[in-house]
Design an enzyme around this catalytic site. Structure first.
Site, PDB file in Angstrom:
ATOM      1  CG  ASN A 106      -1.945  -1.162   1.089  1.00  0.00           C
ATOM      2  OD1 ASN A 106      -2.020  -1.826   0.048  1.00  0.00           O
ATOM      3  ND2 ASN A 106      -2.698  -1.411   2.150  1.00  0.00           N
ATOM      4  CB  THR A 151     -17.534  39.188 -28.232  1.00  0.00           C
ATOM      5  OG1 THR A 151     -18.310  40.181 -28.892  1.00  0.00           O
ATOM      6  CG2 THR A 151     -16.269  39.820 -27.656  1.00  0.00           C
ATOM      7  CG  HIS A 152     -21.641  37.406 -28.460  1.00  0.00           C
ATOM      8  ND1 HIS A 152     -22.390  36.862 -27.443  1.00  0.00           N
ATOM      9  CD2 HIS A 152     -21.148  38.577 -27.977  1.00  0.00           C
ATOM     10  CE1 HIS A 152     -22.363  37.675 -26.392  1.00  0.00           C
ATOM     11  NE2 HIS A 152     -21.603  38.720 -26.687  1.00  0.00           N
ATOM     12  CB  SER A 273     -10.583  14.288 -49.252  1.00  0.00           C
ATOM     13  OG  SER A 273     -11.543  13.473 -49.878  1.00  0.00           O
ATOM     14  CE  LYS A 279     -12.657  19.218 -47.441  1.00  0.00           C
ATOM     15  NZ  LYS A 279     -13.344  18.122 -46.866  1.00  0.00           N
ATOM     16  CD  GLU A 286     -11.182  18.168 -38.463  1.00  0.00           C
ATOM     17  OE1 GLU A 286     -12.317  18.495 -38.841  1.00  0.00           O
ATOM     18  OE2 GLU A 286     -10.439  17.431 -39.133  1.00  0.00           O
TER      19      GLU A 286
HETATM   20  N1  ARG Z   1      -1.572  -3.881  -7.244  1.00  0.00           N
HETATM   21  C1  ARG Z   1      -2.033  -3.151  -6.109  1.00  0.00           C
HETATM   22  C2  ARG Z   1      -2.396  -1.706  -6.493  1.00  0.00           C
HETATM   23  O1  ARG Z   1      -2.055  -1.286  -7.555  1.00  0.00           O
HETATM   24  C3  ARG Z   1      -0.975  -3.119  -5.053  1.00  0.00           C
HETATM   25  C4  ARG Z   1      -1.501  -2.958  -3.672  1.00  0.00           C
HETATM   26  C5  ARG Z   1      -2.171  -4.179  -3.230  1.00  0.00           C
HETATM   27  N2  ARG Z   1      -2.524  -4.071  -1.862  1.00  0.00           N
HETATM   28  C6  ARG Z   1      -3.390  -4.889  -1.305  1.00  0.00           C
HETATM   29  N3  ARG Z   1      -3.693  -4.661  -0.089  1.00  0.00           N
HETATM   30  N4  ARG Z   1      -3.959  -5.818  -2.010  1.00  0.00           N
HETATM   31  O2  ARG Z   1      -3.050  -1.014  -5.759  1.00  0.00           O
END
Ligand code: ARG
Length: 452
Positions: A106, A151-152, A273, A279, A286
């Site tokens: 994490n 404008t507009h 085109s 063209k 775009e």
């Molecule tokens: N692959 C996960 C992500 O991108 C990694 C973290 C996973 N953590 C867990 N508690 N499963 O978030």
């Protein structure tokens, strides 16, 4: 790597559904960079023996080499970039099993993503600065060219084309400021926040922050693993930038039509085109306009993903990267091609001016002339408005009116009225700070050069 408490293997379809390797593999080098900092810290704090830390670092360098040379073939069975690298490291160096000490995926994924995003934003920043420089050089090239200001979508007042380019300089300069904000917002180190609550082990978060060039460690471990604001900050920057791109492209597409015809696009940035030989289509502009929706969509995508999430990490967060990559790739390519195209845009001065002479875009100049003669502005507005109506009915332009005709309609005018009736005169006289007067624009060009 987490199978200890499970009795059964993960079902194949779950593996396929939960893996993120196809998305996060591009962060491999940044992930290793984060791990190298982590292992250095583990060594320095005594959580690993000096020799152990060195061996793990060496192993990581080997993995890095394999990633760089394309030798490393990661496996989806290992779920994501983080697990793939750790597994390969441990294959090469059994001490790799100690790397994940005081770390969770994490805080790891947050660190890796910030490092990756930072690299990409720095490149994008350079590209954006080039675009800003193109606006400045275009403003210089076209300073003395007069086009109708709208404008507009109605002719309003004549302006310097240089002034027009500097308008975009201002807008994109604000984008640069937003980009810098996004860079600042990502530049705190999540490493050491752990899964959500920190660690019982005596790690040194300041140290890893410093090694990785972050300004500081993040202050709250819960927020750290839940937070994706640094991504929404990027997406907001990108969205506003693309809205600017889209509006700019739209102007140029419009002014390049046969009806306006005062913008000439470079051949090498247009397409033909397959059927109509005459063209020359503005496809690049775009497409740049057309890519805007995707970038805006990616902002909303992430906001909606985040909206209902409880504190702290939830697997939903893994979905944060797909749109981020798409957006980064798009924005980078758009900014780059736009710089190259804009540099070569030309203006047909004669057509721009001829278009102006048909209209009544000097009406405000006449009203302001009357103000200088002591006529209250509202009254002057009414008189010039009535004269304009009469001219339209009689199919005559301001420039074609004789002094006697002027006097007949507006007794307050003197002969000097005839002197203010050219678009060039009009632009020259709009000399208020930030106005379109040539000398004002020249000053703004100099000011812009100091920024870029
Ligand atoms: N692959 C996960 C992500 O991108 C990694 C973290 C996973 N953590 C867990 N508690 N499963 O978030």
């Amino acid at each position: 790597m987490w199978h200890g408490r499970f009795k059964k293997e993960m079902a194949d379809e779950v593996l396929d559904f939960t893996q993120s390797l196809d998305i996060d593999w591009r962060m491999a080098e940044c992930d290793i960079k984060g791990s190298l900092a982590h292992v250095q810290m583990l060594g320095a704090t005594g959580l690993l023996k000096e020799g152990e830390a060195k061996k793990i670092a060496l192993g990581l360098e080997k993995v890095l080499e394999e990633v760089k040379t394309g030798k490393f073939i990661p496996s989806k069975n290992l779920e994501d970039v983080h697990m793939n690298i750790e597994a390969r490291l441990t294959e090469l160096e059994p001490l790799g099993a100690k790397l994940h000490t005081a770390r969770s995926r994490n805080d790891q994924v947050a660190t890796t993503t910030r490092l990756y995003l930072r690299e990409r934003l720095k490149t994008l920043r350079d590209e954006l600065k080039i675009l800003l420089q193109v606006f400045i050089s275009n403003a210089e090239r076209h300073l003395n060219i007069i086009i109708p200001g709208y404008t507009h979508m109605q002719q309003a007042q004549p302006i310097s084309m240089g002034h027009y380019w500097l308008a975009w300089f201002e807008a994109f300069k604000r984008d640069l400021e937003r980009l810098d904000f996004a860079l600042k917002s990502l530049n705190e180190s999540p490493l050491g926040a752990g899964a959500l609550a920190g660690s019982t082990l005596p790690i040194n978060r300041e140290m890893t922050a410093k090694i990785l060039d972050f300004d500081c460690p993040t202050r709250n471990s819960l927020d750290t693993v839940a937070n994706r604001d640094y991504m929404t900050d990027y997406h907001y920057f990108a969205s506003v930038l693309m809205v600017h791109v889209s509006r700019l492209c739209n102007d140029l597409i419009t002014w390049n039509t046969q009806e306006f015809a005062f913008i000439i696009l470079p051949d090498e940035f247009c397409t033909g085109s397959s059927m109509m030989p005459q063209k020359k289509n503005p496809d690049v502009l775009e497409l740049a306009r057309g890519k805007t929706g995707q970038v805006l969509g990616n902002l909303i995508d992430l906001l909606v993903t985040l909206k209902g999430l409880p504190m702290t990490y939830n697997r939903d967060l893994q979905e944060d990267k797909r749109g981020l990559w798409a957006s980064l790739d798009t924005v980078e390519s758009v900014v780059r091609i736009l710089s190259a195209l804009l540099e070569k845009v030309e203006v047909d001065e004669k057509i721009a001016l001829a278009g102006l002479e048909k209209g009544y875009s000097l009406a405000t100049d006449v009203a302001e002339y009357l103000v200088m003669k002591g006529v209250p502005f509202r009254e002057a507005h009414l008189k010039v408005g009535r004269l304009t109506g009469w001219c339209i009915e009689n199919k005559i332009s301001f420039g074609e009116l004789t002094f006697e005709q002027w006097r007949e309609h507006i007794p307050e005018v003197d002969e000097d009225i005839l002197k203010i009736l050219s678009p060039r005169e009009s632009v020259s006289r709009r000399n208020t700070y930030g106005g379109t007067g040539f000398s004002q624009v020249a000053k703004q060009i100099e000011a812009a050069k100091k920024i870029c």
